[in-house]
Design a protein around this motif. Sequence first.
Motif, mmCIF file in Angstrom:
data_model
loop_
_atom_site.group_PDB
_atom_site.id
_atom_site.type_symbol
_atom_site.label_atom_id
_atom_site.label_comp_id
_atom_site.label_asym_id
_atom_site.label_seq_id
_atom_site.Cartn_x
_atom_site.Cartn_y
_atom_site.Cartn_z
ATOM 1 N N ARG A 12 0.829 -1.210 0.000
ATOM 2 C CA ARG A 12 0.000 0.000 0.000
ATOM 3 C C ARG A 12 0.867 1.266 0.000
ATOM 4 O O ARG A 12 0.590 2.216 -0.737
ATOM 5 C CB ARG A 12 -0.922 -0.020 1.210
ATOM 6 N N GLU A 13 1.905 1.288 0.827
ATOM 7 C CA GLU A 13 2.801 2.444 0.883
ATOM 8 C C GLU A 13 3.518 2.639 -0.449
ATOM 9 O O GLU A 13 3.644 3.755 -0.948
ATOM 10 C CB GLU A 13 3.837 2.265 1.991
ATOM 11 N N SER A 14 4.011 1.544 -1.004
ATOM 12 C CA SER A 14 4.731 1.616 -2.273
ATOM 13 C C SER A 14 3.831 2.127 -3.398
ATOM 14 O O SER A 14 4.234 2.974 -4.198
ATOM 15 C CB SER A 14 5.280 0.235 -2.626
ATOM 16 N N THR A 15 2.609 1.632 -3.431
ATOM 17 C CA THR A 15 1.656 2.069 -4.451
ATOM 18 C C THR A 15 1.330 3.550 -4.296
ATOM 19 O O THR A 15 1.309 4.299 -5.276
ATOM 20 C CB THR A 15 0.368 1.223 -4.378
ATOM 21 N N ALA A 16 1.100 3.980 -3.062
ATOM 22 C CA ALA A 16 0.788 5.389 -2.809
ATOM 23 C C ALA A 16 1.969 6.282 -3.190
ATOM 24 O O ALA A 16 1.782 7.354 -3.790
ATOM 25 C CB ALA A 16 0.416 5.593 -1.345
ATOM 26 N N LEU A 17 3.177 5.837 -2.867
ATOM 27 C CA LEU A 17 4.358 6.631 -3.208
ATOM 28 C C LEU A 17 4.532 6.725 -4.716
ATOM 29 O O LEU A 17 4.774 7.809 -5.256
ATOM 30 C CB LEU A 17 5.610 6.034 -2.562
ATOM 31 N N ARG A 18 4.395 5.622 -5.400
ATOM 32 C CA ARG A 18 4.525 5.646 -6.869
ATOM 33 C C ARG A 18 3.485 6.568 -7.502
ATOM 34 O O ARG A 18 3.789 7.316 -8.424
ATOM 35 C CB ARG A 18 4.413 4.234 -7.450
ATOM 36 N N PHE A 19 2.268 6.490 -7.005
ATOM 37 C CA PHE A 19 1.204 7.356 -7.529
ATOM 38 C C PHE A 19 1.552 8.822 -7.298
ATOM 39 O O PHE A 19 1.449 9.651 -8.206
ATOM 40 C CB PHE A 19 -0.136 6.992 -6.875
ATOM 41 N N HIS A 20 1.982 9.137 -6.085
ATOM 42 C CA HIS A 20 2.332 10.519 -5.772
ATOM 43 C C HIS A 20 3.504 10.989 -6.638
ATOM 44 O O HIS A 20 3.470 12.094 -7.187
ATOM 45 C CB HIS A 20 2.676 10.671 -4.289
#
Length: 61
Positions: A12-20
Amino acid sequence: MSFKQDRALTFRESTALRFHLSMCRACRTCARQFNLLHKIGDHHPDIPRTSNDKGDHHAPY
């Protein structure tokens, strides 16, 4: 991004960071700078590697 330098991110953190990062130019620049600093530190003879350093902090995200 700071957590990513210290530990593996959750999915979840990795996905959110990539999106940001896909939208934020300033944070992409910051991520490149973090990675550069870690690469320099990895090769500096006076900076010991930590036991939890798995060497995977060079990924762009």
